[in-house]
Design an enzyme around this catalytic site. Structure first.
Site, PDB file in Angstrom:
ATOM      1  N   ASN A 204       0.849  -1.193   0.000  1.00 48.35           N
ATOM      2  CA  ASN A 204       0.000   0.000   0.000  1.00 48.35           C
ATOM      3  C   ASN A 204       0.884   1.242   0.000  1.00 48.35           C
ATOM      4  O   ASN A 204       2.105   1.136  -0.027  1.00 48.35           O
ATOM      5  CB  ASN A 204      -0.945  -0.019   1.208  1.00 48.35           C
ATOM      6  CG  ASN A 204      -0.174  -0.131   2.496  1.00 48.35           C
ATOM      7  OD1 ASN A 204       0.581   0.751   2.854  1.00 48.35           O
ATOM      8  ND2 ASN A 204      -0.330  -1.253   3.198  1.00 48.35           N
ATOM      9  N   ASP A 270      -4.474  -6.628   5.271  1.00 46.22           N
ATOM     10  CA  ASP A 270      -5.472  -7.506   5.890  1.00 46.22           C
ATOM     11  C   ASP A 270      -5.389  -8.928   5.327  1.00 46.22           C
ATOM     12  O   ASP A 270      -5.794  -9.878   5.971  1.00 46.22           O
ATOM     13  CB  ASP A 270      -6.874  -6.943   5.666  1.00 46.22           C
ATOM     14  CG  ASP A 270      -7.094  -5.696   6.516  1.00 46.22           C
ATOM     15  OD1 ASP A 270      -6.622  -5.677   7.664  1.00 46.22           O
ATOM     16  OD2 ASP A 270      -7.701  -4.719   6.013  1.00 46.22           O
ATOM     17  N   LYS A 280       8.640 -17.483 -10.605  1.00 45.51           N
ATOM     18  CA  LYS A 280       7.857 -16.389 -11.198  1.00 45.51           C
ATOM     19  C   LYS A 280       6.633 -16.969 -11.917  1.00 45.51           C
ATOM     20  O   LYS A 280       6.779 -17.920 -12.702  1.00 45.51           O
ATOM     21  CB  LYS A 280       8.741 -15.636 -12.195  1.00 45.51           C
ATOM     22  CG  LYS A 280       8.055 -14.451 -12.801  1.00 45.51           C
ATOM     23  CD  LYS A 280       8.954 -13.756 -13.802  1.00 45.51           C
ATOM     24  CE  LYS A 280       8.132 -12.766 -14.593  1.00 45.51           C
ATOM     25  NZ  LYS A 280       8.811 -12.297 -15.786  1.00 45.51           N
ATOM     26  N   PHE A 315      -3.941   2.999  14.813  1.00 46.96           N
ATOM     27  CA  PHE A 315      -4.311   4.042  13.857  1.00 46.96           C
ATOM     28  C   PHE A 315      -5.508   3.517  13.071  1.00 46.96           C
ATOM     29  O   PHE A 315      -5.766   2.311  13.047  1.00 46.96           O
ATOM     30  CB  PHE A 315      -3.143   4.337  12.906  1.00 46.96           C
ATOM     31  CG  PHE A 315      -2.293   5.496  13.357  1.00 46.96           C
ATOM     32  CD1 PHE A 315      -1.412   5.340  14.411  1.00 46.96           C
ATOM     33  CD2 PHE A 315      -2.373   6.735  12.732  1.00 46.96           C
ATOM     34  CE1 PHE A 315      -0.621   6.393  14.839  1.00 46.96           C
ATOM     35  CE2 PHE A 315      -1.597   7.799  13.149  1.00 46.96           C
ATOM     36  CZ  PHE A 315      -0.716   7.633  14.207  1.00 46.96           C
ATOM     37  N   LYS A 329     -14.254   0.764  15.092  1.00 48.64           N
ATOM     38  CA  LYS A 329     -12.952   0.072  15.093  1.00 48.64           C
ATOM     39  C   LYS A 329     -12.342   0.016  16.491  1.00 48.64           C
ATOM     40  O   LYS A 329     -11.811  -1.015  16.883  1.00 48.64           O
ATOM     41  CB  LYS A 329     -11.994   0.770  14.123  1.00 48.64           C
ATOM     42  CG  LYS A 329     -11.019  -0.178  13.481  1.00 48.64           C
ATOM     43  CD  LYS A 329     -10.233   0.453  12.339  1.00 48.64           C
ATOM     44  CE  LYS A 329     -10.740   0.023  10.981  1.00 48.64           C
ATOM     45  NZ  LYS A 329      -9.986   0.604   9.872  1.00 48.64           N
ATOM     46  N   LYS A 333     -11.344  -3.516  18.072  1.00 48.60           N
ATOM     47  CA  LYS A 333      -9.922  -3.858  18.267  1.00 48.60           C
ATOM     48  C   LYS A 333      -9.576  -3.952  19.754  1.00 48.60           C
ATOM     49  O   LYS A 333      -8.630  -4.626  20.126  1.00 48.60           O
ATOM     50  CB  LYS A 333      -9.018  -2.807  17.616  1.00 48.60           C
ATOM     51  CG  LYS A 333      -9.254  -2.643  16.115  1.00 48.60           C
ATOM     52  CD  LYS A 333      -8.202  -3.361  15.298  1.00 48.60           C
ATOM     53  CE  LYS A 333      -8.379  -3.073  13.818  1.00 48.60           C
ATOM     54  NZ  LYS A 333      -7.439  -3.808  12.989  1.00 48.60           N
TER      55      LYS A 333
HETATM   56  O1  PMT Z   1       3.173   5.966   6.461  1.00 47.69           O
HETATM   57  P1  PMT Z   1       2.614   7.301   6.018  1.00 47.69           P
HETATM   58  O2  PMT Z   1       2.749   7.535   4.535  1.00 47.69           O
HETATM   59  O3  PMT Z   1       3.166   8.430   6.858  1.00 47.69           O
HETATM   60  O4  PMT Z   1       1.025   7.279   6.275  1.00 47.69           O
HETATM   61  C1  PMT Z   1       0.526   7.174   7.568  1.00 47.69           C
HETATM   62  C2  PMT Z   1      -0.674   6.212   7.637  1.00 47.69           C
HETATM   63  C3  PMT Z   1      -1.823   6.783   6.822  1.00 47.69           C
HETATM   64  C4  PMT Z   1      -0.297   4.833   7.114  1.00 47.69           C
HETATM   65  C5  PMT Z   1      -1.026   6.108   9.168  1.00 47.69           C
HETATM   66  O5  PMT Z   1      -1.360   7.381   9.639  1.00 47.69           O
HETATM   67  C6  PMT Z   1      -2.183   5.136   9.399  1.00 47.69           C
HETATM   68  O6  PMT Z   1      -3.347   5.449   9.276  1.00 47.69           O
HETATM   69  N1  PMT Z   1      -1.829   3.879   9.744  1.00 47.69           N
HETATM   70  C7  PMT Z   1      -2.796   2.748   9.919  1.00 47.69           C
HETATM   71  C8  PMT Z   1      -3.133   2.156   8.577  1.00 47.69           C
HETATM   72  C9  PMT Z   1      -4.081   0.969   8.713  1.00 47.69           C
HETATM   73  O7  PMT Z   1      -3.683  -0.147   8.488  1.00 47.69           O
HETATM   74  O8  PMT Z   1      -5.267   1.281   9.148  1.00 47.69           O
HETATM   75  P2  PMT Z   1      -6.483   0.210   9.370  1.00 47.69           P
HETATM   76  O9  PMT Z   1      -7.648   1.058   9.691  1.00 47.69           O
HETATM   77  O10 PMT Z   1      -6.560  -0.712   8.215  1.00 47.69           O
HETATM   78  O11 PMT Z   1      -6.029  -0.639  10.633  1.00 47.69           O
HETATM   79  C10 PMT Z   1      -6.343  -0.243  11.939  1.00 47.69           C
HETATM   80  C11 PMT Z   1      -5.224  -0.605  12.890  1.00 47.69           C
HETATM   81  O12 PMT Z   1      -5.065  -2.026  12.934  1.00 47.69           O
HETATM   82  C12 PMT Z   1      -3.873  -0.036  12.533  1.00 47.69           C
HETATM   83  O13 PMT Z   1      -3.244   0.394  13.727  1.00 47.69           O
HETATM   84  C13 PMT Z   1      -3.125  -1.219  11.919  1.00 47.69           C
HETATM   85  O14 PMT Z   1      -1.727  -1.106  12.166  1.00 47.69           O
HETATM   86  C14 PMT Z   1      -3.741  -2.382  12.669  1.00 47.69           C
HETATM   87  N2  PMT Z   1      -3.785  -3.629  11.912  1.00 47.69           N
HETATM   88  C15 PMT Z   1      -4.467  -3.716  10.745  1.00 47.69           C
HETATM   89  C16 PMT Z   1      -4.552  -4.926  10.076  1.00 47.69           C
HETATM   90  C17 PMT Z   1      -3.896  -6.040  10.619  1.00 47.69           C
HETATM   91  N3  PMT Z   1      -3.948  -7.211  10.003  1.00 47.69           N
HETATM   92  N4  PMT Z   1      -3.220  -5.939  11.762  1.00 47.69           N
HETATM   93  C18 PMT Z   1      -3.164  -4.771  12.421  1.00 47.69           C
HETATM   94  O15 PMT Z   1      -2.538  -4.683  13.492  1.00 47.69           O
END
Ligand code: PMT
Length: 386
Positions: A204, A270, A280, A315, A329, A333
């Site tokens: 991403n 995810d 490949k 985040f 969320k 979480k």
């Molecule tokens: O890196 P930059 O370019 O500076 O951009 C910053 C950012 C936009 C990436 C950052 O600010 C941000 O939003 N990070 C979280 C991105 C994310 O995965 O969001 P989510 O809403 O999909 O996930 C929610 C939370 O669960 C996040 O803390 C993520 O780390 C966590 N997660 C998600 C999926 C997973 N399988 N395991 C996780 O722990």
């Protein structure tokens, strides 16, 4: 009091520049290393010889007096622990607020990532000018407002440089601001890389900037930092490079027990490919290809369920219904705080140097942080969750 600290003192072209000679002596008496950078206009009010004798260092004015391979606006910014701009004229304030780098001082200010103190001094009408006030609001630095009294230009009003004691005390305070002293913090950053075959992967747009800003700030706040990231970076704290969500999970888990705070700023995929092809994948006659993906573990959810005394911060990247989705969320979480940002906007979030976030806590509290550079956002997040 300031032993081992390097102060970069920026002097701009105002009459109060003469007072700064005494400020240099105050810093030196407190055992600081002082480096001085002046705008060309400052040289009309103080001489290089005076400043050099007081600070016992070179005084920098011209941008292109390059003595070695290191560009000075970067090396001076890197070496200093704090930048103090005093007096700061309306001209320099406005340039810094708008990212203009037309001399060495403004270029350094633009590259400076550590605390900055700005002590304005100017005519009272200039101080009251709404444009100057708007520019001051754009700066996320510590502003020591001028005092009211007789001004050198003959006016009476607000515009006198604040007292040198105030500048000195604020410098000491900011250099010793260590709210995370003794705390162990884990921060994740960057987008995970989920391989498909030896040449292809899904990922991403996360640049890792938000997580890095949090890690750098936590370090300057005195924390023992571990950054678990998918990006290459060299830092003076522990950095663990990972690739996939599974790698990230394993590294977070290794450190989790001993951590006081965990912040998951990484954009974790995810899903991952069900099988990583060892060779490949070849182009076939078919117009379509189907790959099967399986769910990755939710690291944030899992550590929140195992939590003992840690503060856990997630985040939340959303492209619509930010607050509504963030509320759902944080409940699902189970973390203590969730930092929600809108990743559909180009001026914040993914890859940008800026962010605008809403902090939710598990008790329903909500705090909005207006758009600012990621270092300023990081400071405010760390202050809020600590
Ligand atoms: O890196 P930059 O370019 O500076 O951009 C910053 C950012 C936009 C990436 C950052 O600010 C941000 O939003 N990070 C979280 C991105 C994310 O995965 O969001 P989510 O809403 O999909 O996930 C929610 C939370 O669960 C996040 O803390 C993520 O780390 C966590 N997660 C998600 C999926 C997973 N399988 N395991 C996780 O722990």
């Amino acid at each position: 009091m300031l032993s081992g600290k390097t102060i970069l003192l920026g002097i701009t072209g105002g009459i109060a520049a003469y007072k700064i000679c005494e400020l240099i002596r105050m810093y030196k008496r407190a055992n600081a290393t002082v480096k001085v950078v002046c705008t060309p206009n400052a040289m009309n009010f103080v001489t290089k010889l005076t400043l050099q004798n007081l600070c016992k260092n070179n005084v920098y004015v011209q941008e292109f007096e390059v003595k070695d391979f290191n560009p000075e606006h970067i090396s001076l910014a890197d070496e200093a622990d704090i930048m103090v701009i005093a007096p700061a004229t309306a001209n320099t304030i406005s340039k810094i607020a708008n990212g203009i780098c037309d001399n060495l001082l403004t270029s350094i200010a633009c590259a400076f990532k550590k605390p900055v103190i700005i002590a304005p001094a100017m005519n009272c009408n200039m101080w009251e000018n709404p444009i100057v006030q708007q520019n001051l609001k754009k700066l996320h630095h510590t502003i020591l407002e001028p005092e009211t009294g007789f001004l050198a230009c003959g006016y009476k009003g607000k515009g006198r440089l604040c007292s040198l004691d105030k500048i000195f005390d604020k410098t000491v305070e900011l250099l010793n601001y260590k709210p995370l002293n003794g705390k162990k913090i884990i921060i994740t950053s960057g987008g995970t890389i989920e391989e498909i075959d030896p040449v292809r992967y899904i990922s991403n747009y996360s640049s890792g900037k938000m997580g890095l800003a949090l890690a750098d700030t936590a370090k300057s706040f005195g924390a023992d930092v571990t950054l678990i990231t998918t990006k290459d970076t060299k830092r003076d704290y522990e950095v663990i490079k990972v690739k996939s969500a599974l790698d990230m999970k394993s590294e977070v888990e290794k450190k989790f027990d001993k951590a006081d705070i965990v912040i998951m700023a990484a954009a974790v995929a995810d899903y991952r490919a069900k099988e990583i092809s060892p060779q490949k994948l070849k182009k076939s006659q078919d117009d379509e290809i189907t790959l099967t993906f399986v769910k990755n573990p939710d690291i944030l959810k899992e550590i929140s369920a195992q939590k003992t005394s840690q503060t856990i911060v997630g985040f939340c990247a959303e492209s619509e219904n930010l607050l509504e989705n963030a509320k759902e969320k944080i409940a699902s979480k189970g973390c203590d705080y969730l930092i929600a940002n809108d990743i559909s906007r180009k001026d914040i979030g993914f890859s940008s140097d800026y962010n605008e976030v809403t902090i939710l806590d598990k008790n329903g509290g909500i705090k909005q942080l207006e758009r600012a550079d990621k270092m300023s956002i990081a400071k405010r997040i760390l202050d809020y969750i600590n």
